[in-house]
Scaffold this motif. Structure first.
Motif, mmCIF file in Angstrom:
data_model
loop_
_atom_site.group_PDB
_atom_site.id
_atom_site.type_symbol
_atom_site.label_atom_id
_atom_site.label_comp_id
_atom_site.label_asym_id
_atom_site.label_seq_id
_atom_site.Cartn_x
_atom_site.Cartn_y
_atom_site.Cartn_z
ATOM 1 N N MET A 163 -41.503 -29.753 22.045
ATOM 2 C CA MET A 163 -40.326 -29.322 21.311
ATOM 3 C C MET A 163 -40.051 -30.363 20.230
ATOM 4 O O MET A 163 -40.060 -31.548 20.487
ATOM 5 N N GLU A 164 -39.793 -29.905 19.046
ATOM 6 C CA GLU A 164 -39.542 -30.850 17.962
ATOM 7 C C GLU A 164 -38.126 -31.409 18.032
ATOM 8 O O GLU A 164 -37.225 -30.826 18.615
ATOM 9 N N TRP A 165 -37.940 -32.551 17.423
ATOM 10 C CA TRP A 165 -36.679 -33.285 17.452
ATOM 11 C C TRP A 165 -35.502 -32.443 16.951
ATOM 12 O O TRP A 165 -34.471 -32.355 17.590
ATOM 13 N N GLY A 166 -35.650 -31.833 15.782
ATOM 14 C CA GLY A 166 -34.559 -31.056 15.197
ATOM 15 C C GLY A 166 -34.148 -29.887 16.071
ATOM 16 O O GLY A 166 -32.959 -29.597 16.224
ATOM 17 N N ARG A 167 -35.129 -29.239 16.636
ATOM 18 C CA ARG A 167 -34.842 -28.093 17.512
ATOM 19 C C ARG A 167 -34.093 -28.544 18.759
ATOM 20 O O ARG A 167 -33.146 -27.893 19.196
ATOM 21 N N ALA A 168 -34.515 -29.656 19.336
ATOM 22 C CA ALA A 168 -33.844 -30.182 20.530
ATOM 23 C C ALA A 168 -32.391 -30.522 20.225
ATOM 24 O O ALA A 168 -31.498 -30.221 21.018
ATOM 25 N N MET A 169 -32.155 -31.140 19.084
ATOM 26 C CA MET A 169 -30.789 -31.496 18.702
ATOM 27 C C MET A 169 -29.932 -30.249 18.489
ATOM 28 O O MET A 169 -28.780 -30.203 18.905
ATOM 29 N N ARG A 170 -30.509 -29.223 17.848
ATOM 30 C CA ARG A 170 -29.760 -27.976 17.633
ATOM 31 C C ARG A 170 -29.427 -27.300 18.960
ATOM 32 O O ARG A 170 -28.312 -26.812 19.151
ATOM 33 N N GLU A 171 -30.388 -27.267 19.893
ATOM 34 C CA GLU A 171 -30.141 -26.639 21.190
ATOM 35 C C GLU A 171 -29.062 -27.383 21.965
ATOM 36 O O GLU A 171 -28.190 -26.763 22.575
ATOM 37 N N LEU A 172 -29.119 -28.702 21.947
ATOM 38 C CA LEU A 172 -28.109 -29.493 22.640
ATOM 39 C C LEU A 172 -26.739 -29.290 22.005
ATOM 40 O O LEU A 172 -25.744 -29.074 22.695
ATOM 41 N N SER A 173 -26.682 -29.308 20.697
ATOM 42 C CA SER A 173 -25.428 -29.108 19.988
ATOM 43 C C SER A 173 -24.842 -27.725 20.287
ATOM 44 O O SER A 173 -23.645 -27.592 20.535
ATOM 45 N N THR A 174 -25.693 -26.718 20.296
ATOM 46 C CA THR A 174 -25.249 -25.355 20.597
ATOM 47 C C THR A 174 -24.716 -25.254 22.018
ATOM 48 O O THR A 174 -23.672 -24.641 22.255
ATOM 49 N N ALA A 175 -25.415 -25.880 22.962
ATOM 50 C CA ALA A 175 -24.967 -25.842 24.356
ATOM 51 C C ALA A 175 -23.614 -26.525 24.522
ATOM 52 O O ALA A 175 -22.731 -26.015 25.217
ATOM 53 N N ILE A 176 -23.442 -27.670 23.873
ATOM 54 C CA ILE A 176 -22.164 -28.391 23.951
ATOM 55 C C ILE A 176 -21.051 -27.571 23.312
ATOM 56 O O ILE A 176 -19.965 -27.432 23.873
ATOM 57 N N ASP A 177 -21.318 -26.995 22.140
ATOM 58 C CA ASP A 177 -20.314 -26.174 21.470
ATOM 59 C C ASP A 177 -19.934 -24.968 22.319
ATOM 60 O O ASP A 177 -18.761 -24.597 22.397
ATOM 61 N N HIS A 178 -20.927 -24.364 22.947
ATOM 62 C CA HIS A 178 -20.677 -23.188 23.786
ATOM 63 C C HIS A 178 -19.768 -23.555 24.959
ATOM 64 O O HIS A 178 -18.804 -22.844 25.256
ATOM 65 N N LEU A 179 -20.067 -24.660 25.622
ATOM 66 C CA LEU A 179 -19.234 -25.085 26.743
ATOM 67 C C LEU A 179 -17.837 -25.465 26.276
ATOM 68 O O LEU A 179 -16.847 -25.173 26.948
#
Length: 59
Positions: free
Chosen positions: A1-17
């Motif tokens: 998994m590339e760095w940018g994608r990992a950061m976007r997924e983590l950010s999305t998960a945090i925002d969702h919660l």
């Protein structure tokens, strides 16, 4: 998994919660979301460690 994608997924998960009211979510669903967030954070930490040549103790 590339760095940018990992950061976007983590950010999305945090925002969702953050956007959800925990009282409106079943305990099972909340636990599943927190576990998924935990794994995303662990994957990101592993990527950071690989990129910065940090190794876990005992290696």
């Amino acid at each position: 998994m590339e760095w940018g994608r990992a950061m976007r997924e983590l950010s999305t998960a945090i925002d969702h919660l953050a956007a959800e009211d925990p009282s409106e979510i079943s305990r099972l669903q909340l636990a599943e979301q927190l576990i998924e967030l935990h794994w995303q954070m662990a994957r990101l930490q592993a990527q950071i460690a690989r990129r910065t040549a940090v190794r876990s103790p005992g290696r």
